[in-house]
Design a protein around this motif. Structure first.
Motif, PDB file in Angstrom:
ATOM      1  N   LEU A 204       1.136   5.809 -56.427  1.00  0.00           N
ATOM      2  CA  LEU A 204       0.528   5.610 -55.115  1.00  0.00           C
ATOM      3  C   LEU A 204      -0.408   6.754 -54.748  1.00  0.00           C
ATOM      4  N   SER A 205      -0.050   7.969 -55.122  1.00  0.00           N
ATOM      5  CA  SER A 205      -0.921   9.121 -54.840  1.00  0.00           C
ATOM      6  C   SER A 205      -2.222   9.051 -55.621  1.00  0.00           C
ATOM      7  N   TYR A 208      -4.312   5.619 -54.427  1.00  0.00           N
ATOM      8  CA  TYR A 208      -4.177   5.300 -53.004  1.00  0.00           C
ATOM      9  C   TYR A 208      -5.304   4.397 -52.486  1.00  0.00           C
ATOM     10  N   ASN A 243       7.781   9.223 -51.129  1.00  0.00           N
ATOM     11  CA  ASN A 243       6.389   8.875 -50.820  1.00  0.00           C
ATOM     12  C   ASN A 243       5.894   9.555 -49.545  1.00  0.00           C
ATOM     13  N   VAL A 246       2.138  10.156 -49.243  1.00  0.00           N
ATOM     14  CA  VAL A 246       1.431   8.882 -49.097  1.00  0.00           C
ATOM     15  C   VAL A 246       1.584   8.369 -47.667  1.00  0.00           C
TER      16      VAL A 246
END
Length: 351
Positions: A204-205, A208, A243, A246
């Motif tokens: 996710l990082s 993104y 997360n 994020v």
């Protein structure tokens, strides 16, 4: 007299060996006689049921751990799993169900504290390239989807899917007009994005921008089920401590706030509640960007009236505590100076 001459039960290696021979026949035969093909398929179905019985036991007996271990070693020694997956579209419903249960069980079997399936999949990772496109075939989607989720239990498989083009395909599958395809794809998508915390956080990082650009389309989908799954999964991802970075980035976006405020307006109470669990992160953020503050300040009176009437259908102390915190944060907000242009273009929720 007939009972005296019962055939000796097949050993686990014999079961796997015979299944493998029949799978090779099923996938390569040029036999034109339907009766002969049906006969072989019937034999194969019976053997798959026998293997399922060895692994799961019966109502009268528990599975034998030694037999399960021998069956597991034999199954992953050659290409039986590959053959099963490739032949599955040719199976009837019963054989497909037995195959799904057999593969699910075998993927969890441990030999000397080691998961044999993980080593097998590392060497045969291309099987995932067969399973994922199963979402384009409504006949096999439920079977291939279930097998894929069991494969994703292994971190190396989840990492492979997330680092390939397969992850992009799920945005299409989830929005399929076919209910079985869409709902099964949503279940697999959730498994991918919640099971292995460290690789999900890294994914996710690193991805993104494009990921949440696509994800916003799910949140704004006109389809109720798509939208419900998306907002619930979003909450699960952002509330996971892994997360955290994020989440901070997500709640600093004015576009994301707009989407969540619109979801709070949704006529469906379930979607409203799931949206609230994400919206509360915007309110709780102690480093709100000025444009976020301005939108919340401009909408303050309507937000407070909305939350005054916003309740769970059943008593929930945590929900009430969260709502009280959100209300307090909104009540005490001070607009930044000078005011942002967002003041003139914010979105409102109903009273």
């Amino acid at each position: 007299m007939k009972g005296l001459f019962k055939s000796k039960p097949k050993t686990p290696p014999e079961l796997v060996h015979q299944v493998r021979e029949l799978l090779i026949y099923v996938t390569t035969t040029t036999e034109t006689r339907q009766s002969k093909r049906d006969e072989k398929m019937s034999e194969l179905s019976k053997l798959l049921l026998e293997i399922r019985t060895v692994l799961y036991g019966t109502d009268q007996s528990e599975p034998n751990s030694e037999a399960c271990a021998k069956l597991t070693m034999e199954f992953f020694k050659d290409d039986t799993m590959r053959l099963l997956i490739l032949a599955l579209p040719k199976f009837g419903l019963g054989a497909r169900q037995d195959t799904t249960h057999v593969i699910a069980n075998l993927q969890r079997q441990r030999i000397n504290s080691q998961t044999v399936a993980s080593d097998y999949l590392e060497k045969n990772i291309d099987l995932i390239d067969v399973l994922v496109p199963g979402y384009e075939d409504s006949d096999v989607v439920l079977s291939y989807g279930a097998i894929l989720r069991d494969c994703i239990r292994h971190q190396l498989v989840a990492k492979y899917v997330m680092e390939s083009e397969h992850i992009n395909k799920f945005f299409k599958y989830i929005q399929s007009p076919n209910f079985d395809i869409a709902s099964d794809a949503a279940a697999t998508f959730k498994e991918l994005l919640t099971r292995h915390k460290s690789i999900v956080a890294e994914f996710l990082s690193n991805n993104y921008d494009w990921f949440f650009q696509e994800y916003s389309k799910l949140l704004e989908s006109p389809n109720y089920i798509t939208k419900r799954h998306a907002v619930k999964l979003l909450g699960a991802m952002l509330l996971d401590r892994s997360n955290c970075s994020v989440m901070v980035r997500f709640v600093s976006s004015l576009d994301n706030l707009r989407i969540l405020m619109n979801l709070l307006r949704d006529p469906n109470k379930t979607i409203q509640l799931e949206a609230f669990h994400v919206f509360k992160l915007f309110a709780a953020n102690q480093n709100k960007p000025p444009e976020i503050v301005n939108v919340l300040v401009v909408n303050r009176s309507k937000l407070l009236r909305f939350f005054a009437d916003f309740n769970c259908d059943k008593e929930d102390e945590q929900f009430e505590a969260d709502k009280a915190q959100v209300v307090n944060e909104i009540e005490t907000l001070e607009p930044p100076s000078p005011p942002s242009s967002a003041l003139n273009s914010c979105h409102e929720i109903p009273c």
